[in-house]
Design a protein around this motif. Structure first.
Motif, short mmCIF file in Angstrom:
data_model
loop_
_atom_site.label_atom_id
_atom_site.label_comp_id
_atom_site.label_asym_id
_atom_site.label_seq_id
_atom_site.Cartn_x
_atom_site.Cartn_y
_atom_site.Cartn_z
N ARG A 56 0.85 -1.15 0.00
CA ARG A 56 0.18 -0.06 0.05
C ARG A 56 0.79 1.27 0.09
O ARG A 56 0.59 2.31 -0.77
N ASP A 57 1.96 1.21 0.79
CA ASP A 57 2.93 2.28 0.78
C ASP A 57 4.23 1.77 0.80
O ASP A 57 4.57 0.89 1.95
N GLY A 58 4.96 1.95 -0.20
CA GLY A 58 6.33 1.34 -0.61
C GLY A 58 7.43 1.96 0.81
O GLY A 58 8.42 1.25 0.76
N LYS A 59 7.05 2.94 1.53
CA LYS A 59 7.98 3.44 2.53
C LYS A 59 7.70 2.81 3.91
O LYS A 59 8.46 2.88 5.00
N GLN A 60 6.49 2.11 4.15
CA GLN A 60 5.88 1.63 5.30
C GLN A 60 6.73 0.18 5.61
O GLN A 60 6.69 -0.66 4.65
N VAL A 61 7.17 0.05 6.75
CA VAL A 61 7.92 -1.36 7.38
C VAL A 61 7.50 -1.60 8.30
O VAL A 61 7.49 -0.88 9.32
N PRO A 62 6.89 -2.75 8.65
CA PRO A 62 6.66 -3.70 7.55
C PRO A 62 5.51 -3.20 6.60
O PRO A 62 4.63 -2.63 6.99
N PRO A 63 5.29 -3.60 5.31
CA PRO A 63 4.59 -3.07 4.46
C PRO A 63 3.14 -3.86 4.67
O PRO A 63 2.93 -4.88 5.22
N GLU A 64 2.14 -2.89 4.20
CA GLU A 64 0.63 -3.50 4.19
C GLU A 64 0.48 -3.77 2.90
O GLU A 64 0.49 -3.06 1.95
#
Length: 146
Positions: A56-64
């Motif tokens: 959903r968001d390439g910068k979010q870790v861990p990714p959704e």
């Protein structure tokens, strides 16, 4: 980059039948046939289920993950890698391109899709590797350690 060298072992030709679930049926096949690591190629039809079509968001870790339902029967061409998790259970990571009526959808088949009528699979066993899929705290994924 990490790598390892192995050798080709057995080669299996499999016909999936209507309703068989990917990746579950191929992980079960690998377990029953003592396939630790291997390469999978799949062609055929997929009828229903979900695929992961990106984060959903390439910068979010861990990714959704973006979970996309398959709407209608699609043709599929997919390729993946079987490797054991930390407990030794074979896990298939498989991505595919799915098409219907001139439209394409691509992504990870991990959440599960059902075969529509028929799927044809080649599993090429790779010998001499100690590869594993291990949890990675940074990404939230189970990553291949060759």
């Amino acid at each position: 980059m990490k790598s390892a060298e192995g050798n080709i072992g057995r080669i299996f030709m499999i016909r999936l039948e209507d309703g068989d679930i990917i990746p579950d049926c191929l992980e079960d096949f690998a377990s029953k046939n003592n396939i630790k690591t291997g390469m999978v190629t799949l062609i055929g039809g997929m009828g229903k289920g979900n695929i992961v079509t990106g984060p959903r968001d390439g910068k979010q870790v861990p990714p959704e993950p973006i979970i996309t339902p398959l709407e209608g029967v699609h043709e599929v061409l997919a390729s993946g890698i079987i490797a054991p998790d930390g407990s030794g259970k074979p896990v298939l990571h498989i991505h595919g391109a799915l098409g219907r009526d001139g439209r394409m959808l691509g992504g990870c088949l991990r959440p599960g899709l059902s075969t529509w009528l028929v799927g044809e699979v080649i599993v090429t066993e790779i010998l001499g590797l100690s590869s594993k899929r291990l949890p990675d705290a940074k990404s939230g994924f189970s990553l291949l350690e060759p």
